[in-house]
Design an enzyme around this catalytic site. Structure first.
Site, PDB file in Angstrom:
ATOM      1  N   SER A  77      32.425  46.036  41.163  1.00 13.94           N
ATOM      2  CA  SER A  77      33.211  45.357  42.072  1.00 13.94           C
ATOM      3  C   SER A  77      34.338  46.004  42.443  1.00 13.94           C
ATOM      4  CB  SER A  77      33.469  44.183  41.823  1.00 13.94           C
ATOM      5  OG  SER A  77      34.432  43.705  40.850  1.00 13.94           O
ATOM      6  N   LYS A 122      40.818  42.326  40.357  1.00 13.48           N
ATOM      7  CA  LYS A 122      40.859  42.492  41.637  1.00 13.48           C
ATOM      8  C   LYS A 122      42.140  43.210  42.070  1.00 13.48           C
ATOM      9  CE  LYS A 122      36.754  40.158  42.019  1.00 13.48           C
ATOM     10  NZ  LYS A 122      35.369  40.859  42.106  1.00 13.48           N
TER      11      LYS A 122
END
Length: 246
Positions: A77, A122
């Site tokens: 991701s 993230k």
């Protein structure tokens, strides 16, 4: 007449000569420290070798608890910058003595109750008070009215988001996205859930500062310049001046 030499005042103040020179002997503190090491070495299997290994483990434990922590990237991701299986060092002191996370930082946080029962990594796109919109006419994310060019770290071929959103980040929260937008589950996917997909600053474990494994990918991680020109939260809430006629 008594001609025997009398001792002067200075002579009386001198200490009597000692029988031996003790300048080379160790003081009580040094003897105590040496005795403690010897005692611990005696009780530990393996002696001084085991003691040395134990102290090294204690040092690493303290380092891992309070200073830095290794983290393995669990998915793709965050590609292309961080690949599945990469090991990064997380700086746990990055936000302890100053400002909190900034736009563009790559952070590791505890997602329990917000993302899932695990730690996640993230990129911070918005901080408390930011107004974030996607997508503008050029297909970019806009933060506080400023278009952000994410092409320097976005996965090739990905758009900033296939999911439109228009949010204001609450104080004490963060809006986070993965760099591989097409393969990332992040704040966009939880806008309607409790917390609105925003990560509490208190759940941030630290900032990812470097890739340390594999060695051929070892590098420092830097905050990209894409967010440097984004104005502060005041710009997101300040009333716009009416245009006049001159």
């Amino acid at each position: 007449m008594d001609t025997e030499a009398q001792p002067t005042e200075r002579d009386r103040s001198l200490p009597p000569p000692g029988p031996e020179d003790t300048s080379g002997t160790r003081g009580p503190e040094e003897r105590s420290r040496s005795a403690l090491v010897s005692r611990l070495s005696y009780w530990l299997p393996g002696g001084r070798v085991s003691l040395t290994l134990l102290l090294c483990l204690l040092f690493l434990l303290v380092l891992n608890t309070f200073v830095v922590r290794p983290f393995e990237i669990p998915s793709g991701s965050m590609e292309p910058g961080l690949k599945d299986g990469d090991r990064v060092l997380v700086n746990k002191l990055a936000y302890r003595f100053g400002d909190g996370p900034e736009r563009g930082d790559v952070i590791v946080f505890d997602g329990t109750g917000y993302f899932g029962e695990a730690d996640y990594i993230k990129r911070v796109v918005g901080v408390g008070g930011d107004h974030i919109v996607c997508c503008e006419a050029e297909g970019r994310i806009r933060v506080n009215g400023r278009s952000v060019d994410e092409s320097g770290f976005l996965f090739p071929g990905d758009s900033p988001s296939s999911v439109p959103f228009d949010v204001v980040v609450p104080d004490g929260r963060l809006f986070v996205l993965g760099d591989h937008r097409a393969g990332s589950s992040d704040s966009r996917d939880r806008l309607g859930s409790p917390g609105g997909g925003m990560v509490p600053v208190d759940e941030v474990i630290g900032r990812a500062d470097a890739v340390v494994w594999p060695l051929d990918r070892a590098t420092r991680l830097h905050r990209p310049d894409a967010y440097a020109r984004v104005p502060g939260r005041e710009a997101a809430t300040a009333p716009r001046a009416e245009g006049g006629h001159g």
